[in-house]
Design a protein around this motif. Structure first.
Motif, PDB file in Angstrom:
ATOM      1  N   GLY A   9      -0.121  -0.883   0.230  1.00 21.84           N
ATOM      2  CA  GLY A   9      -0.191  -0.801   1.697  1.00 21.84           C
ATOM      3  C   GLY A   9      -0.630  -2.112   2.319  1.00 21.84           C
ATOM      4  N   VAL A  61      -0.335  -5.150   0.921  1.00 23.01           N
ATOM      5  CA  VAL A  61       0.700  -6.157   0.700  1.00 23.01           C
ATOM      6  C   VAL A  61       1.861  -5.974   1.686  1.00 23.01           C
ATOM      7  CG1 VAL A  61       2.440  -7.013  -0.927  1.00 23.01           C
ATOM      8  CG2 VAL A  61       0.142  -6.483  -1.736  1.00 23.01           C
ATOM      9  N   LEU A  62       2.344  -4.744   1.836  1.00 28.82           N
ATOM     10  CA  LEU A  62       3.490  -4.531   2.723  1.00 28.82           C
ATOM     11  C   LEU A  62       3.161  -4.829   4.184  1.00 28.82           C
ATOM     12  CD1 LEU A  62       5.449  -3.618   0.587  1.00 28.82           C
ATOM     13  CD2 LEU A  62       6.071  -1.716   2.030  1.00 28.82           C
ATOM     14  N   THR A  63       1.918  -4.548   4.579  1.00 33.68           N
ATOM     15  CA  THR A  63       1.522  -4.840   5.956  1.00 33.68           C
ATOM     16  C   THR A  63       1.404  -6.344   6.163  1.00 33.68           C
ATOM     17  OG1 THR A  63       0.273  -2.781   5.973  1.00 33.68           O
ATOM     18  CG2 THR A  63      -0.176  -4.320   7.756  1.00 33.68           C
ATOM     19  N   ALA A 119       2.762  -8.684   4.426  1.00 33.71           N
ATOM     20  CA  ALA A 119       4.074  -9.306   4.254  1.00 33.71           C
ATOM     21  C   ALA A 119       4.931  -9.077   5.505  1.00 33.71           C
ATOM     22  CB  ALA A 119       4.776  -8.711   3.044  1.00 33.71           C
TER      23      ALA A 119
END
Lengths: 137, 188
Positions: free
Chosen positions: A14, A16-18, A20
């Motif tokens: 969560g 990392v995706l945010t 990124a």
């Protein structure tokens, strides 16, 4: 607690995706207009990491966390389900700018309107379950 | 500290996403987010209406734990690891969005034109979000996976079906972004 390691992996994912910005509607729109390398760089690097990692796991027969052989599931053969299902998902992805993982991540960022997308996604999954035997796969 | 609080570089981000998939593989599981939607339908009792949902959701608890973690991760990243300097998209993209009446990011992850509470309360805004969700839920289950299951896990394992699915993702995505979105938003 058996589930703790999965929960922690989820937190990591969560964050990392945010950070990124792969959860951002803007980044998805920009990607579909080829106006930035950002998303392609992310997907490309993730793939490179994944391909190399899985090759190492297979070559050295790496055992999993429980000491069992790692069995990487092959996808079922087919064409229509992948092309039609994929296209339908792509339409939704570009419309509301998120895929299933980011739906949950965005709820965490306080984007409450995503709850409607989640309800829609659950309904869509349910409808698929009802009519799947009538669809080409 | 900008490298933590600003946008993470694509190479670092991509590596860490690939690593997430490998970590779950090491835990003896597979990386896939959309299957949780099926599990949630099962938990809600959808098994009464379709055999597709007759599964023991307790076996999927690990995956629900990942999703719950992802929710918490989003919260941490947004409230504690961001300084509002991110989402620096191409100025050309911003100009193009303006012609559609969609607000510029200015550090926001999502446009107000689609995700604000006011938009949510309008019939059109609500319909767009619901339709997007329906397409995502139906499409991912039909295709047997989403960005994580096909584009990352499947392609990493060099699966042809996943390549077909990803081509589908782009056919749909390009059609929506280039032809349908302008129709939806131009008159707004």
């Amino acid at each position: 607690m058996k589930l703790a390691r999965f929960f922690l992996t989820g937190i990591f994912f969560g964050i990392v995706l945010t950070k990124a910005e792969a959860v951002s509607w803007y980044r998805i729109y920009e990607m579909f207009y080829f106006q930035s390398f950002h998303m392609y760089g992310i997907i490309g690097t993730a793939l490179f990491t994944g391909i190399v990692g899985l090759q190492i796991i297979k070559k050295y027969k790496v055992k999993d966390y429980n000491g069992l052989p790692i069995n990487i599931i092959e996808k079922e053969r087919g064409f229509w389900r992948y092309i039609i299902g994929g296209t339908l998902f792509g339409l939704g992805w570009a419309l509301v700018g998120c895929c299933p993982g980011p739906i949950f991540i965005l709820l965490g960022t306080g984007t409450y309107a995503i709850a409607v997308v989640l309800i829609g996604a659950l309904l869509g999954t349910y409808i698929y379950g009802l009519i799947k035997d009538k669809l080409p796969h | 500290m900008n490298y933590i609080f600003g946008t993470w570089h694509w190479a670092i981000s991509g590596f860490l996403i690939g690593l997430t998939m490998l970590i779950l593989t090491y835990f003896g599981k597979s990386f896939g987010m959309s299957s949780n939607l099926r599990t949630m339908c099962s938990m809600a009792g959808a098994g009464k209406f379709s055999d597709f949902f007759k599964l023991d959701w307790r076996e999927q608890k690990w995956s629900l734990a990942v999703v719950l973690g992802a929710f918490v991760g989003g919260f941490i990243a947004f409230y504690f690891l961001s300084d509002g300097s991110g989402v620096n998209i191409n100025p050309e993209t911003i100009a193009q969005l303006q012609t559609l009446g969609i607000d510029a990011p200015n550090g926001k992850l999502m446009p107000d034109a689609i995700f604000s509470v006011a938009t949510l309360q309008s019939p059109k805004g609500f319909a767009i979000l619901l339709l997007g969700g329906l397409l995502i839920g139906f499409g991912t289950r039909y295709a047997g996976g989403c960005t994580s299951g096909h584009a990352i896990s499947g392609l990493s394992n060099l699966q042809l079906p996943s390549l077909v699915a990803v081509i589908g993702f782009f056919i749909g995505g390009l059609a929506m972004a280039h032809y349908i979105l302008p129709l939806i938003f131009k008159t707004a």
